[in-house]
Design an enzyme around this catalytic site. Structure first.
Site, PDB file in Angstrom:
ATOM      1  N   SER A 161     -13.077  34.287 -45.886  1.00  0.00           N
ATOM      2  CA  SER A 161     -13.787  33.175 -46.520  1.00  0.00           C
ATOM      3  C   SER A 161     -14.049  32.062 -45.498  1.00  0.00           C
ATOM      4  O   SER A 161     -14.712  32.292 -44.495  1.00  0.00           O
ATOM      5  CB  SER A 161     -12.989  32.676 -47.726  1.00  0.00           C
ATOM      6  OG  SER A 161     -13.739  31.774 -48.498  1.00  0.00           O
ATOM      7  N   ASP A 202     -19.144  38.332 -55.910  1.00  0.00           N
ATOM      8  CA  ASP A 202     -18.447  37.154 -55.391  1.00  0.00           C
ATOM      9  C   ASP A 202     -19.002  35.898 -56.058  1.00  0.00           C
ATOM     10  O   ASP A 202     -20.175  35.566 -55.874  1.00  0.00           O
ATOM     11  CB  ASP A 202     -18.657  37.083 -53.866  1.00  0.00           C
ATOM     12  CG  ASP A 202     -17.823  36.013 -53.196  1.00  0.00           C
ATOM     13  OD1 ASP A 202     -17.462  35.019 -53.858  1.00  0.00           O
ATOM     14  OD2 ASP A 202     -17.529  36.167 -52.004  1.00  0.00           O
ATOM     15  N   HIS A 242     -14.554  37.786 -54.741  1.00  0.00           N
ATOM     16  CA  HIS A 242     -14.468  36.999 -53.511  1.00  0.00           C
ATOM     17  C   HIS A 242     -13.241  37.364 -52.679  1.00  0.00           C
ATOM     18  O   HIS A 242     -13.335  37.491 -51.455  1.00  0.00           O
ATOM     19  CB  HIS A 242     -14.431  35.510 -53.832  1.00  0.00           C
ATOM     20  CG  HIS A 242     -14.354  34.634 -52.620  1.00  0.00           C
ATOM     21  ND1 HIS A 242     -15.349  34.613 -51.653  1.00  0.00           N
ATOM     22  CD2 HIS A 242     -13.408  33.765 -52.187  1.00  0.00           C
ATOM     23  CE1 HIS A 242     -15.018  33.766 -50.689  1.00  0.00           C
ATOM     24  NE2 HIS A 242     -13.843  33.241 -50.995  1.00  0.00           N
TER      25      HIS A 242
END
Length: 258
Positions: A108, A205, A235
């Protein structure tokens, strides 16, 4: 026999020039080493970080995981952290805690930190692996998703609290984070990175659109870039089958570099 759970040893500390204490855990092993870069409000004890470390230990590969300033076991307040500060932590960890070529694994926001670190130390980075990478998220996702009232609160109070899908408490985003993020945007121009890059991204996501990974691919100068889209993936990509995919991808990348 004593069945009591034995607590893991305390993490080691890298002391930055300003006195900040950056907590880390390091596994010795062969080159290239692997450095795990956590996401926003995450730390080095996440499931993916622990999985990567265990995989490296099984292969005899060197591995480093650490907490950014204000995160996990490191010193400082989370709300005092910025993209630039966390990228400096990553570069310092690379410089002072690793030797030889390294593969950076960024989850991320860690995918943004991964890119900034590679741009700062291209000669030390042998490969990149992004897990739902979120470069430029402060500008392209956070600011764009705020309501007029939230934007006003951010400007007036210097912080805005946004509902989180991952816990009962809202997530704090500071004006300093947003303003500093604008100084570290990477998707506005070609990045002079030519090392192998592998990306995993879930198409379900809710936080970082999978199109972000396509744009990232287009902004990398190198041609050795592969993306795996996971149709039903979220995600975090932290389910057992997601971790298996991460492991296969990392091992294939490491094998190609040795």
């Amino acid at each position: 026999m004593n069945d009591a759970t034995v607590a893991p040893p305390a993490p080691r500390i890298l002391t930055r020039a300003d006195g900040a204490a950056i907590a880390y855990r390091k596994t010795p092993g062969k080159s290239p080493g692997v450095v795990f870069l956590p996401g926003f409000m995450s730390d080095m004890t996440s499931g993916k970080a622990m999985y990567v470390e265990a995989l490296c230990e099984a292969r005899g590969q060197a591995c480093l995981r650490f907490d950014y300033f204000g995160c996990g076991a490191s010193s400082g307040a989370f709300t005092d952290g910025t993209i630039g500060r966390w990228a400096e932590d990553a570069v310092a960890a690379l410089d002072e805690l690793t030797e030889g070529p390294q593969v950076l694994v960024g989850s991320s926001m860690g995918g943004w930190i991964m890119l900034l670190t590679a741009l700062a130390r291209p000669g030390r980075v042998a490969g990149l692996l992004g897990i739902a990478p979120a470069p430029d998220f402060t500008e392209d996702l956070l600011v764009q998703g705020l309501s007029p009232e939230q934007k006003a609160a951010l400007e007036k109070d210097g912080v805005v609290y946004v509902h989180s899908l991952y816990g009962p408490e809202p997530t704090p985003f500071t004006r300093a984070l947003v303003e500093d993020g604008r100084r570290h945007l990477v998707l506005r121009r070609k990045m002079p990175l030519t090392c192998p890059v592998r990306i995993l991204h879930g198409m379900q996501d809710p936080d970082v659109p999978w199109q972000t990974s396509l744009k990232l691919c287009q902004m990398l100068e190198g041609d050795d870039v592969e993306i795996q889209f996971v149709k039903a993936g979220d995600h975090r990509l932290s389910q057992p089958h997601d971790l298996d995919r991460l492991g296969r991808t990392l091992e294939t990348l490491l094998d190609s570099l040795t």
